[in-house]
Write an enzyme that holds these catalytic residues in place. Sequence first.
Site, PDB file in Angstrom:
ATOM      1  CG  ASP A  84       0.443  -2.549   6.244  1.00  0.00           C
ATOM      2  OD1 ASP A  84      -0.559  -2.737   6.956  1.00  0.00           O
ATOM      3  OD2 ASP A  84       0.435  -1.816   5.234  1.00  0.00           O
ATOM      4  CD  GLN A 115      -6.895  -4.708   3.729  1.00  0.00           C
ATOM      5  OE1 GLN A 115      -7.838  -5.502   3.844  1.00  0.00           O
ATOM      6  NE2 GLN A 115      -7.087  -3.414   3.611  1.00  0.00           N
ATOM      7  CB  CYS A 151      -3.691   3.199  -1.529  1.00  0.00           C
ATOM      8  SG  CYS A 151      -4.921   4.413  -1.129  1.00  0.00           S
ATOM      9  CG  HIS A 179      -1.895   0.958   1.449  1.00  0.00           C
ATOM     10  ND1 HIS A 179      -1.652   2.276   1.757  1.00  0.00           N
ATOM     11  CD2 HIS A 179      -3.245   0.840   1.380  1.00  0.00           C
ATOM     12  CE1 HIS A 179      -2.794   2.926   1.865  1.00  0.00           C
ATOM     13  NE2 HIS A 179      -3.782   2.078   1.631  1.00  0.00           N
ATOM     14  CE  LYS A 187      -7.934  -0.155   5.816  1.00  0.00           C
ATOM     15  NZ  LYS A 187      -6.698  -0.221   5.039  1.00  0.00           N
TER      16      LYS A 187
HETATM   17  C1  PLP Z   1      -5.695   0.579   4.768  1.00  0.00           C
HETATM   18  C2  PLP Z   1      -4.293   0.168   4.647  1.00  0.00           C
HETATM   19  C3  PLP Z   1      -3.255   1.000   5.060  1.00  0.00           C
HETATM   20  C4  PLP Z   1      -3.483   2.392   5.569  1.00  0.00           C
HETATM   21  O1  PLP Z   1      -4.293   2.405   6.689  1.00  0.00           O
HETATM   22  P1  PLP Z   1      -4.849   3.780   7.288  1.00  0.00           P
HETATM   23  O2  PLP Z   1      -5.924   3.345   8.192  1.00  0.00           O
HETATM   24  O3  PLP Z   1      -5.343   4.577   6.105  1.00  0.00           O
HETATM   25  O4  PLP Z   1      -3.721   4.447   7.971  1.00  0.00           O
HETATM   26  C5  PLP Z   1      -1.962   0.523   4.959  1.00  0.00           C
HETATM   27  N1  PLP Z   1      -1.706  -0.698   4.494  1.00  0.00           N
HETATM   28  C6  PLP Z   1      -2.680  -1.527   4.079  1.00  0.00           C
HETATM   29  C7  PLP Z   1      -2.324  -2.895   3.596  1.00  0.00           C
HETATM   30  C8  PLP Z   1      -4.006  -1.114   4.135  1.00  0.00           C
HETATM   31  O5  PLP Z   1      -4.976  -1.924   3.720  1.00  0.00           O
END
Ligand code: PLP
Length: 406
Positions: free
Chosen positions: A198, A201, A364, A121, A224
Amino acid sequence: MLDIQSIRADFPILSQKVNGKPLVYFDNAATSQKPKVVIDAITSYYEEINANIHRGVHKLSQLATDAYEISRVKIQNHINAKHSFEVLFTSGTTHGINLVSNGFASLLKVGDEVMVSALEHHSNIVPWQMLCERTGAKLTVIPMDENGELIFAEFEKLLSEKTKIIAVNHISNALGTINPIKKIIEKAHQFGTAVLIDGAQSTPHIKPDVQELDCDFYVFSGHKICGPTGTGILYGKEEWLNKLPPYQGGGEMIKEVTFEKTTYAELPHKFEAGTPNIAGGIVLGTAIDYLNEVGFEAIAKYEHELLEYGTERLLEIEGLKIYGPKSLENKTSVISFNVGTIHPYDIGTIVDKMGIAVRTGHHCAQPIMNFFQIPGTIRASFSFYNTKEEIDALVGAVKKAVVMLS
Ligand SMILES: *Cc1c(COP(=O)(O)O)cnc(C)c1O
């Protein structure tokens, strides 16, 4: 087995009509909907215990502080962190990544390397590029193959003692690929390389065990995982959090301030300058309780069923191509697709008229779209409150859109 109808009743927004049609919400990878317990917990915080934390001796301040710290411990238990002070509240994944990448500026020199993957992302690319610009370090990228899976052999070739940190997602938001992070972490540690995962997801679908993974940092967003926007978590191993300098200066993060020199507070406060999102942090704990009550095993199993069903049904449509792993075992409940050469935005607009919310565009993750040489995809991402009937509605709507657009 999940009782989907009773789960759906927990989410007030799901009974809405959109454009005169029952809402079908398939944009869960962008943000999840919120159950009533979460919405109510925000109100009761402000109605009952609102006060600033860690400061006042008065009753409300103590109640708010206790609730905030109890939430931290809930999250510690949820991700199996060794210490609660390794769990930092942030405003989201983006904030967590920036906190770490800024901290690394003091640890890197020219010639060092920072590694990301082709599946990231933008929030897990841009902060590292900024770090490289600041320090003269070099950015390297683990490539992926046609199935949207990282090429492990290429990763091994890129990795060396020069690699100081690797930032990779647990699950790709654009394609749903589940990355072999345990293997990546193991290999990286042979070179003394730190690994940031990260988890934006992964956390909606699985319960991460940070000690078992042995990752150095793990970041995710509250919004999320059924929690409020503006909340998130950065887990960091104690030794790393001690090595990194504070990200922001201000109140709450200090031990002693004089004009000559300021000393910093202990973890976690060193990284939590200023008044945080108190209500959000507390209610993130409520959201995690809710998900654990539903049960992550049941969630993963049911969402996989939705993924299998959705994949099979969408592939009925002539000319429809799904991007990402062919093996559904390597994938979470995200289906990213295009139909022939029709622009994804056009299909997205028509299905929206039928009450169906999907995401269209580059999600993104422009480098992934460039790899496939497409402007974007239509992304349907399923949550445990979605149903097979809703997938049928999506398939019908896409079929209609294709007829209208060809
Ligand atoms: C949504 C997302 C982000 C960013 O998250 P924010 O809540 O906008 O800070 C980063 N990495 C992944 C894989 C995402 O799905």
